[in-house]
Design a protein around this motif. Structure first.
Motif, mmCIF file in Angstrom:
data_model
loop_
_atom_site.group_PDB
_atom_site.id
_atom_site.type_symbol
_atom_site.label_atom_id
_atom_site.label_comp_id
_atom_site.label_asym_id
_atom_site.label_seq_id
_atom_site.Cartn_x
_atom_site.Cartn_y
_atom_site.Cartn_z
ATOM 1 N N THR A 53 0.675 -1.154 -0.018
ATOM 2 C CA THR A 53 -0.063 -0.300 -0.069
ATOM 3 C C THR A 53 0.718 1.180 -0.063
ATOM 4 O OG1 THR A 53 -1.727 -1.057 1.163
ATOM 5 C CG2 THR A 53 -1.876 1.100 1.141
ATOM 6 N N LEU A 54 1.991 1.039 0.621
ATOM 7 C CA LEU A 54 2.666 2.440 0.676
ATOM 8 C C LEU A 54 3.825 2.341 -0.636
ATOM 9 C CD1 LEU A 54 4.213 2.155 4.368
ATOM 10 C CD2 LEU A 54 2.504 3.914 3.199
ATOM 11 N N LEU A 55 4.192 1.333 -0.921
ATOM 12 C CA LEU A 55 4.993 1.131 -2.207
ATOM 13 C C LEU A 55 4.342 1.564 -3.463
ATOM 14 C CD1 LEU A 55 8.049 0.339 -3.074
ATOM 15 C CD2 LEU A 55 6.939 -1.982 -3.554
ATOM 16 N N PHE A 56 3.062 1.436 -3.752
ATOM 17 C CA PHE A 56 2.385 1.613 -4.925
ATOM 18 C C PHE A 56 2.389 3.155 -5.099
ATOM 19 C CE2 PHE A 56 -1.259 2.241 -7.899
ATOM 20 C CZ PHE A 56 -0.588 1.502 -8.996
ATOM 21 N N MET A 107 9.688 7.434 -8.279
ATOM 22 C CA MET A 107 10.944 6.820 -7.380
ATOM 23 C C MET A 107 11.200 5.599 -8.054
ATOM 24 S SD MET A 107 11.032 6.460 -3.373
ATOM 25 C CE MET A 107 10.706 8.388 -2.915
ATOM 26 N N SER A 108 12.538 5.376 -8.077
ATOM 27 C CA SER A 108 13.135 4.137 -8.797
ATOM 28 C C SER A 108 12.568 2.767 -7.805
ATOM 29 C CB SER A 108 14.484 4.218 -8.866
ATOM 30 O OG SER A 108 15.231 4.094 -7.477
ATOM 31 N N PRO A 109 12.701 1.814 -8.305
ATOM 32 C CA PRO A 109 12.132 0.560 -7.462
ATOM 33 C C PRO A 109 12.902 0.593 -6.211
ATOM 34 C CG PRO A 109 11.971 0.018 -9.612
ATOM 35 C CD PRO A 109 12.565 1.324 -9.910
ATOM 36 N N TRP A 156 11.785 0.859 -2.236
ATOM 37 C CA TRP A 156 11.580 -0.270 -1.216
ATOM 38 C C TRP A 156 12.743 0.062 -0.235
ATOM 39 C CZ3 TRP A 156 9.119 -4.399 -0.573
ATOM 40 C CH2 TRP A 156 8.629 -5.076 -1.540
ATOM 41 N N ARG A 157 13.608 0.865 -0.353
ATOM 42 C CA ARG A 157 14.250 1.290 0.767
ATOM 43 C C ARG A 157 13.644 2.362 1.660
ATOM 44 N NH1 ARG A 157 19.198 1.359 -3.120
ATOM 45 N NH2 ARG A 157 20.079 -0.422 -2.629
ATOM 46 N N THR A 158 13.000 3.155 1.038
ATOM 47 C CA THR A 158 12.140 4.159 1.710
ATOM 48 C C THR A 158 10.872 3.472 2.615
ATOM 49 O OG1 THR A 158 12.471 5.829 -0.149
ATOM 50 C CG2 THR A 158 10.531 6.128 1.478
ATOM 51 N N VAL A 159 10.324 2.361 1.808
ATOM 52 C CA VAL A 159 9.011 1.707 2.667
ATOM 53 C C VAL A 159 9.507 0.916 3.699
ATOM 54 C CG1 VAL A 159 7.347 0.013 2.247
ATOM 55 C CG2 VAL A 159 7.544 1.786 0.515
ATOM 56 N N CYS A 160 10.905 0.510 3.683
ATOM 57 C CA CYS A 160 11.248 -0.593 4.739
ATOM 58 C C CYS A 160 11.779 0.368 6.097
ATOM 59 C CB CYS A 160 12.561 -1.270 4.283
ATOM 60 S SG CYS A 160 12.117 -2.550 3.402
#
Length: 87
Positions: free
Chosen positions: A4-7, A14-16, A20-24
């Motif tokens: 939900t946060l990544l999409f 933002m690059s994949p 991912w780093r931001t969401v973690c």
């Protein structure tokens, strides 16, 4: 939650790898804040904090050697020792 946060981060351009780093980071910050909050507002035991219990005489002072002897003399300790050794 992560999806939900990544999409929306992907839609923002933002690059994949960066998404991912931001969401973690979000769960790590939330976990750290909750841990700090629990330390501040919770008791050490059902009867209260150890520091206060020792001060009031509710909890006796026990030396490390006496505590070790008590644990080493307990049969349940040795049963668990054997069970873990078998794994």
């Amino acid at each position: 939650v992560m999806g939900t946060l990544l999409f929306p981060l992907f839609k923002l351009g933002m690059s994949p790898e960066k998404a991912w780093r931001t969401v973690c980071i979000v769960p790590a910050v939330v976990g750290f804040c909750l841990g700090f909050l629990i330390i501040q507002i919770s008791d050490d035991a059902p009867k209260g904090n150890y520091k206060d219990m020792k001060k009031n005489g509710t909890m006796p002072e026990v030396s490390a050697a006496a505590s070790f002897r008590s644990g080493a003399a307990n049969i349940n300790t040795w049963i668990l020792f054997v069970q873990y050794a078998c794994c």
